[in-house]
Design a protein around this motif. Structure first.
Motif, short mmCIF file in Angstrom:
data_model
loop_
_atom_site.label_atom_id
_atom_site.label_comp_id
_atom_site.label_asym_id
_atom_site.label_seq_id
_atom_site.Cartn_x
_atom_site.Cartn_y
_atom_site.Cartn_z
N TRP A 1 0.76 -1.35 0.10
CA TRP A 1 -0.29 0.13 0.28
C TRP A 1 1.00 1.61 0.02
CZ3 TRP A 1 -0.39 3.57 4.12
CH2 TRP A 1 -1.48 4.73 3.99
N GLN B 1 -10.92 4.14 1.40
CA GLN B 1 -10.98 4.94 -0.23
C GLN B 1 -12.06 6.52 0.16
OE1 GLN B 1 -9.65 3.78 -2.42
NE2 GLN B 1 -9.62 5.86 -3.63
N ASP C 1 -7.86 -3.03 1.62
CA ASP C 1 -7.20 -3.11 -0.35
C ASP C 1 -5.86 -2.58 -0.25
OD1 ASP C 1 -7.47 -3.08 -2.78
OD2 ASP C 1 -9.43 -1.31 -2.45
N GLU D 1 -4.78 -1.28 -2.28
CA GLU D 1 -5.45 -0.10 -4.07
C GLU D 1 -5.81 1.64 -3.45
OE1 GLU D 1 -3.77 -0.15 -6.92
OE2 GLU D 1 -3.01 -2.35 -6.08
N SER D 2 -6.08 1.50 -1.92
CA SER D 2 -7.21 2.35 -1.68
C SER D 2 -6.19 3.73 -1.08
CB SER D 2 -7.84 2.31 -0.17
OG SER D 2 -6.78 2.02 1.04
#
Length: 309
Positions: free
Chosen positions: A20, A290, A281, A283-284
């Protein structure tokens, strides 16, 4: 002025969230949720906006193969490395010999001045005597000789959640120690450390400071400025009493560290933290959520929260 990035006092990002972190470096920004207002702040991760990165971890192994990439943002890296060998209180932390190996790797890649050994906190219980701590401290110091210049320690603070979690998770009861007794213990460790060329520092425990134990500044703008030959903000941070740290921007979040340490200040409940880690996550754009880019509350800012509520 560029900011010092703290990664992170609130959770172990190198151990559990390094993918991350790399994604956020590539994106050039990260959102940080204020732990009190819950509002997200946008923090720039552009190279020109970062004066140094200060890491905090008990397990750097997942980060080591990412150092070349991190250095594309900045080579001004400083590492706090906690090694205690107290696995009865730190059930998910790697074996201390593996941690020492990684410490030596970092010290050789950078310098002993850029890697700070933390034996922190000293947690004396009915099942873990100071003498056991002293023995383990010496074992670590022997292995870190010539690779560690400083060691930072403090005695665990008896927050209610610490007392409850210690008893619930390990069956240990924290012993009450007078300041005088802790001073004696710190002096013993300082003399032990000195034999291996390691200077002892006390973090937020000013009553331990003496001619043998120095006062710690875990994020020290003046020291980092000299170390990296760059201008770094030296204004005092709004931290807890006796903290000597200068300003930084922490990008972590509470209740997300999966080490499960029984004395943890940053986790109210280890099961909640484990669940947050499982939901994470990489990708957050924030560690635990998010954030919609451009939403009214997602303002640019440098939140200066204290680790200790």
């Amino acid at each position: 002025m560029p900011h010092v990035l703290s990664v992170s006092r609130r959770t172990d990002i190198p151990a559990f969230y390094s993918d991350w972190f790399m994604n956020r470096l590539k994106a050039g920004h990260v959102f940080v949720q204020h732990p009190y207002t819950r509002k997200p702040f946008r923090v720039s991760l552009q190279p020109e906006d970062i004066s140094a990165v200060v890491f905090w971890s008990k397990n750097y192994a997942p980060l080591l193969n990412k150092l070349d990439s991190i250095e594309r943002t900045t080579r001004n890296l400083f590492f706090h490395f906690t090694i205690t060998a107290n696995q009865e209180l730190e059930p998910n932390v790697p074996d201390f010999r593996d941690a020492v190996r990684d410490f030596i790797f970092l010290a050789r890649r950078y310098s002993p001045e850029q890697v700070l050994w933390r034996y922190d906190p000293v947690c004396v219980t009915d099942k873990l005597s100071f003498e056991i701590h002293e023995e383990r401290f010496v074992r670590c110091a022997e292995l870190l000789k010539e690779h560690a210049a400083k060691c930072c320690l403090s005695f665990v603070h008896p927050y209610k959640k610490v007392l409850v979690n210690l008893r619930k998770d390990t069956g240990h009861a924290l012993l009450e120690l007078s300041e005088e007794r802790k001073q004696v213990y710190a002096l013993r460790l300082a003399r032990r450390a000195d034999r291996y060329g390691i200077r002892l520092f006390a973090c937020c425990n000013d009553y331990l400071v003496s001619e043998h134990v120095a006062k710690a500044s875990c994020i020290d703008g003046r020291f980092l400025s000299a170390l990296f030959q760059t201008s770094i903000d030296t204004r005092q941070a709004s931290m807890r009493k006796e903290c000597a740290c200068t300003r930084s921007v922490d990008i972590g979040a509470y209740d997300t560290c999966a080490h499960g340490c029984a004395y943890c200040y940053a986790n109210a409940d280890k099961n909640r933290a484990l669940a947050a880690h499982e939901r994470h996550d990489p990708e957050s754009n924030a560690l635990t959520m998010q954030v919609t880019e451009g939403e009214p509350d997602a303002t640019e800012g440098h939140p200066q929260q204290s680790l200790f509520p």
